[in-house]
Write an enzyme that holds these catalytic residues in place. Structure first.
Site, mmCIF file in Angstrom:
data_model
loop_
_atom_site.group_PDB
_atom_site.id
_atom_site.type_symbol
_atom_site.label_atom_id
_atom_site.label_comp_id
_atom_site.label_asym_id
_atom_site.label_seq_id
_atom_site.Cartn_x
_atom_site.Cartn_y
_atom_site.Cartn_z
ATOM 1 C CG HIS A 78 -1.844 1.177 1.293
ATOM 2 N ND1 HIS A 78 -3.178 1.035 1.612
ATOM 3 C CD2 HIS A 78 -1.665 2.499 1.077
ATOM 4 C CE1 HIS A 78 -3.764 2.218 1.594
ATOM 5 N NE2 HIS A 78 -2.848 3.133 1.277
ATOM 6 C CG HIS A 125 -0.836 7.104 -0.985
ATOM 7 N ND1 HIS A 125 -2.068 7.264 -1.580
ATOM 8 C CD2 HIS A 125 -1.057 6.412 0.167
ATOM 9 C CE1 HIS A 125 -3.003 6.710 -0.815
ATOM 10 N NE2 HIS A 125 -2.417 6.177 0.252
ATOM 11 C CE LYS A 129 -7.922 2.377 -0.931
ATOM 12 N NZ LYS A 129 -6.725 2.581 -0.158
ATOM 13 C CG HIS A 133 -9.963 4.351 3.365
ATOM 14 N ND1 HIS A 133 -8.787 5.054 3.501
ATOM 15 C CD2 HIS A 133 -10.734 4.727 4.423
ATOM 16 C CE1 HIS A 133 -8.856 5.830 4.568
ATOM 17 N NE2 HIS A 133 -10.029 5.645 5.154
ATOM 18 C CG HIS A 183 -5.092 2.124 5.918
ATOM 19 N ND1 HIS A 183 -6.449 1.987 6.054
ATOM 20 C CD2 HIS A 183 -4.895 2.854 4.814
ATOM 21 C CE1 HIS A 183 -7.039 2.634 5.064
ATOM 22 N NE2 HIS A 183 -6.120 3.156 4.296
ATOM 23 C CG ASP A 190 -1.643 4.780 4.036
ATOM 24 O OD1 ASP A 190 -1.650 5.212 2.871
ATOM 25 O OD2 ASP A 190 -2.534 5.056 4.862
HETATM 26 O O1 DOR Z 1 -3.500 9.322 5.729
HETATM 27 C C1 DOR Z 1 -3.840 8.995 4.594
HETATM 28 N N1 DOR Z 1 -3.309 9.576 3.516
HETATM 29 N N2 DOR Z 1 -4.788 8.065 4.461
HETATM 30 C C2 DOR Z 1 -5.304 7.750 3.259
HETATM 31 O O2 DOR Z 1 -6.172 6.929 3.204
HETATM 32 C C3 DOR Z 1 -4.867 8.481 2.047
HETATM 33 C C4 DOR Z 1 -3.549 9.059 2.219
HETATM 34 C C5 DOR Z 1 -3.209 10.077 1.158
HETATM 35 O O3 DOR Z 1 -3.429 9.824 -0.026
HETATM 36 O O4 DOR Z 1 -2.667 11.124 1.500
HETATM 37 ZN ZN ZN Z 2 -3.342 5.062 1.683
#
Ligand code: DOR
Ligand code: ZN
Length: 345
Positions: free
Chosen positions: A13, A15, A98, A135, A173, A246
């Site tokens: 997971h 970003h 997702k 999520h 998460h 995450d």
């Molecule tokens: O804290 C988070 N940031 N939780 C998420 O689900 C998305 C993520 C984000 O994309 O910044």
């Molecule tokens: Zn995330």
């Protein structure tokens, strides 16, 4: 000095964003992780197979590391067509769909307002074995933010799995004892990812003695008893749990803000943090399963062929506290204590 050699880890997971941010952060993951499940919450989101292929190309271009393999996901919207999803999942580089409940987190506005609206897609996914990354939080304004995960399990995911018992679900998460128990009470088609920061911190770390915006993430940090349940789950060696960092970079300005963004940028020190947590709980022998074995097994992939070495030294690791992104910076996760486990490639 203690040492530990483990199969190269993966991040289930992650970003990476796009543009300058992608260019700045991708190497931090590629340094330690071989594969990563890439979140699709860009603006606009990664919805179609073509979007995912194009985004994957941008990631590979931004990363100089040939060993790093992005595994793509599609962002589920109420307009998503079941056939398109099934066809896209035949593409070997796309590994999951997702589901963001609309309004749950960063760039989730195109997400799902009512699970019934995407039921035909979920039925097709169950039939074809396509993984659903979730999520797992409700978004109703009357639900307390600390209860959002549990209420989601009770009112959305339980009924969904009763209706589609073979649906392959990754509850992402996981932050509560309820989430741990939920995963453990289902058969092997349900798994959970857990982040380094939820294993290390509770909500007091974020709120006592001053508010720490760089610990603000969603799902939000919970009380200590929940953190303990997460630690017990991963340190037990339960194969249904694996690492999803995450890691979610936002600029310092958007975090240190009257309405700050949610997300912790932990890619640079995720593994050192995890080694620290597992060692503190006498479970270093379970670290490899959590970061390198359980995830690929769930996704039906082989573990990585190469290895990394973790070495505990008397000097703490030195991680840059910030990363430059154009004229802005991104603050790196501060574990709040020195970390002695160095990652050697
Ligand atoms: O804290 C988070 N940031 N939780 C998420 O689900 C998305 C993520 C984000 O994309 O910044
Ligand atoms: Zn995330």
């Amino acid at each position: 000095m203690q040492q530990l050699t483990i199969k190269r880890p993966d991040d289930w997971h992650l970003h990476l964003r796009d543009g300058d941010m992608l260019d700045a952060v991708v190497a931090e993951s590629a340094k330690h992780f071989s594969r990563a499940i890439i979140m699709p919450n860009l603006v606009p989101p990664v919805v179609t197979e073509a979007d995912a292929i194009a985004y994957r190309t941008r990631i590979l271009h931004a990363s100089n590391d040939k060993r790093f393999t992005p595994l793509m996901t599609l962002y589920l919207t109420e307009q998503t067509n079941p056939e398109d999803v099934v066809n896209a999942a035949r593409n070997d580089t796309i590994k999951a769909v997702k589901l963001y409940p609309a309004g749950a987190t960063t760039n989730s506005a195109s997400g799902v307002t009512d699970i019934k609206a995407v039921m035909p897609v979920l039925e097709a996914m169950a039939e074809h074995g396509v993984v659903l990354c979730l999520h797992g939080e409700v978004t109703q304004g009357n639900v307390d933010i600390f209860d959002r995960e549990k209420i989601f399990l009770d009112t959305v995911l339980s009924p969904l799995l009763k209706r589609l018992p073979t649906l392959r679900v990754v509850l992402e998460h996981v932050t509560t004892a309820d989430g741990v128990a939920f995963v453990q009470s289902h058969s092997t088609n349900v798994a959970g990812t857990i982040t380094p920061h939820h294993l290390l911190l509770n909500r007091n770390h974020m709120l006592v003695g001053g508010i720490r915006p760089h610990y603000y993430c969603l799902p939000i940090l919970k009380r200590e008893s929940h953190r303990n349940a997460l630690v017990d789950a991963v340190c037990s060696g339960d194969k249904r749990f694996f690492l999803g960092t995450d890691s979610a970079p936002h600029t310092k300005n958007t975090k240190e803000n009257a309405c700050g963004c949610a997300g912790v940028f932990n890619a640079p020190n995720a593994l050192s943090t995890l080694a620290h947590v597992f060692e503190a709980n006498n479970a270093l022998d379970k670290l490899e399963g959590f970061v390198s074995l359980n995830g690929p097994a769930y996704y039906g992939l082989p573990a990585n062929g190469d290895s990394i070495r973790l070495v505990k030294k008397s000097e703490p690791i030195e991680t840059a506290t910030q990363l430059q992104v154009g004229n802005e910076s991104v603050v790196v996760f501060d574990p709040g204590e020195p970390l002695y486990w160095h990652v050697e490639n």
